[in-house]
Write a protein that holds these residues in place. Structure first.
Motif, PDB file in Angstrom:
ATOM      1  N   TRP A  97       0.849  -1.183   0.000  1.00  0.00           N
ATOM      2  CA  TRP A  97       0.000   0.000   0.000  1.00  0.00           C
ATOM      3  C   TRP A  97       0.883   1.231   0.000  1.00  0.00           C
ATOM      4  O   TRP A  97       1.946   1.238   0.614  1.00  0.00           O
ATOM      5  CB  TRP A  97      -0.915   0.011   1.226  1.00  0.00           C
ATOM      6  N   PRO A  98       0.484   2.283  -0.683  1.00  0.00           N
ATOM      7  CA  PRO A  98       1.295   3.500  -0.711  1.00  0.00           C
ATOM      8  C   PRO A  98       1.447   4.090   0.691  1.00  0.00           C
ATOM      9  O   PRO A  98       0.532   4.017   1.505  1.00  0.00           O
ATOM     10  CB  PRO A  98       0.512   4.459  -1.609  1.00  0.00           C
ATOM     11  N   VAL A  99       2.592   4.646   0.938  1.00  0.00           N
ATOM     12  CA  VAL A  99       2.860   5.295   2.215  1.00  0.00           C
ATOM     13  C   VAL A  99       2.802   6.792   1.970  1.00  0.00           C
ATOM     14  O   VAL A  99       3.470   7.298   1.068  1.00  0.00           O
ATOM     15  CB  VAL A  99       4.255   4.889   2.754  1.00  0.00           C
ATOM     16  N   PRO A 100       2.012   7.522   2.756  1.00  0.00           N
ATOM     17  CA  PRO A 100       1.934   8.968   2.533  1.00  0.00           C
ATOM     18  C   PRO A 100       3.291   9.610   2.823  1.00  0.00           C
ATOM     19  O   PRO A 100       4.001   9.171   3.726  1.00  0.00           O
ATOM     20  CB  PRO A 100       0.881   9.451   3.528  1.00  0.00           C
ATOM     21  N   PRO A 101       3.651  10.611   2.050  1.00  0.00           N
ATOM     22  CA  PRO A 101       4.935  11.279   2.287  1.00  0.00           C
ATOM     23  C   PRO A 101       4.917  12.005   3.621  1.00  0.00           C
ATOM     24  O   PRO A 101       3.878  12.524   4.044  1.00  0.00           O
ATOM     25  CB  PRO A 101       5.054  12.260   1.120  1.00  0.00           C
ATOM     26  N   GLU A 102       6.062  12.002   4.278  1.00  0.00           N
ATOM     27  CA  GLU A 102       6.150  12.718   5.554  1.00  0.00           C
ATOM     28  C   GLU A 102       6.211  14.211   5.282  1.00  0.00           C
ATOM     29  O   GLU A 102       6.874  14.652   4.353  1.00  0.00           O
ATOM     30  CB  GLU A 102       7.392  12.265   6.313  1.00  0.00           C
ATOM     31  N   GLN A 103       5.498  14.939   6.090  1.00  0.00           N
ATOM     32  CA  GLN A 103       5.501  16.391   5.938  1.00  0.00           C
ATOM     33  C   GLN A 103       6.719  16.951   6.649  1.00  0.00           C
ATOM     34  O   GLN A 103       7.042  16.536   7.755  1.00  0.00           O
ATOM     35  CB  GLN A 103       4.227  16.993   6.512  1.00  0.00           C
ATOM     36  N   GLU A 104       7.385  17.874   5.978  1.00  0.00           N
ATOM     37  CA  GLU A 104       8.565  18.485   6.583  1.00  0.00           C
ATOM     38  C   GLU A 104       8.167  19.246   7.833  1.00  0.00           C
ATOM     39  O   GLU A 104       7.197  19.981   7.853  1.00  0.00           O
ATOM     40  CB  GLU A 104       9.222  19.439   5.590  1.00  0.00           C
ATOM     41  N   GLY A 105       8.907  19.017   8.884  1.00  0.00           N
ATOM     42  CA  GLY A 105       8.677  19.745  10.120  1.00  0.00           C
ATOM     43  C   GLY A 105       7.516  19.235  10.947  1.00  0.00           C
ATOM     44  O   GLY A 105       7.206  19.811  11.983  1.00  0.00           O
TER      45      GLY A 105
END
Length: 118
Positions: A97-105
């Motif tokens: 399953w796709p992993v959501p990108p981590e948001q910077e900060g």
């Protein structure tokens, strides 16, 4: 992949399985392992439709599968198109399953501003 005609684009339910505008047909022999089992919602909404029809919003794809969008239209050369599609190798299905990108900060600790530090 384009699932909707104009009415479906304007009136779809957003994946709840209530409007049946996203139904697709899976040609015989193509869905035994490729898709999840039909849901109760699908059984209810598609009770008068062929067993090969599925609601795209309710089916989880386990591996690559050939589907016909808007099967009610009935293309005149449908069999030839299916034969040509079956002749091409399908890519392997999803491996994870796709992993959501981590948001910077997002996980950084708050730092004191120059006014707060004094």
């Amino acid at each position: 992949m384009q699932l909707y005609g104009l009415k479906g684009t304007l009136g779809n339910c957003g994946g709840c399985g209530q409007c049946i505008t996203c139904f697709v047909a899976v040609p015989e022999g193509g869905a035994s392992q490729a898709l999840s089992e039909r849901t109760v919602v699908e059984d209810q909404k598609l009770r008068r439709r062929p067993q090969t029809w599925r609601l795209a919003c309710q089916a989880l794809v386990q591996e690559s599968v050939l589907v016909l969008t808007r099967p009610q239209v009935g293309l005149p050369d449908q069999e030839a198109l299916l034969a040509a599609a079956r002749a091409q190798a399908l890519p392997p299905g999803p491996t994870a399953w796709p992993v959501p990108p981590e948001q910077e900060g997002a996980l950084e600790e708050p730092t004191a501003t120059s006014d707060e530090a004094s």
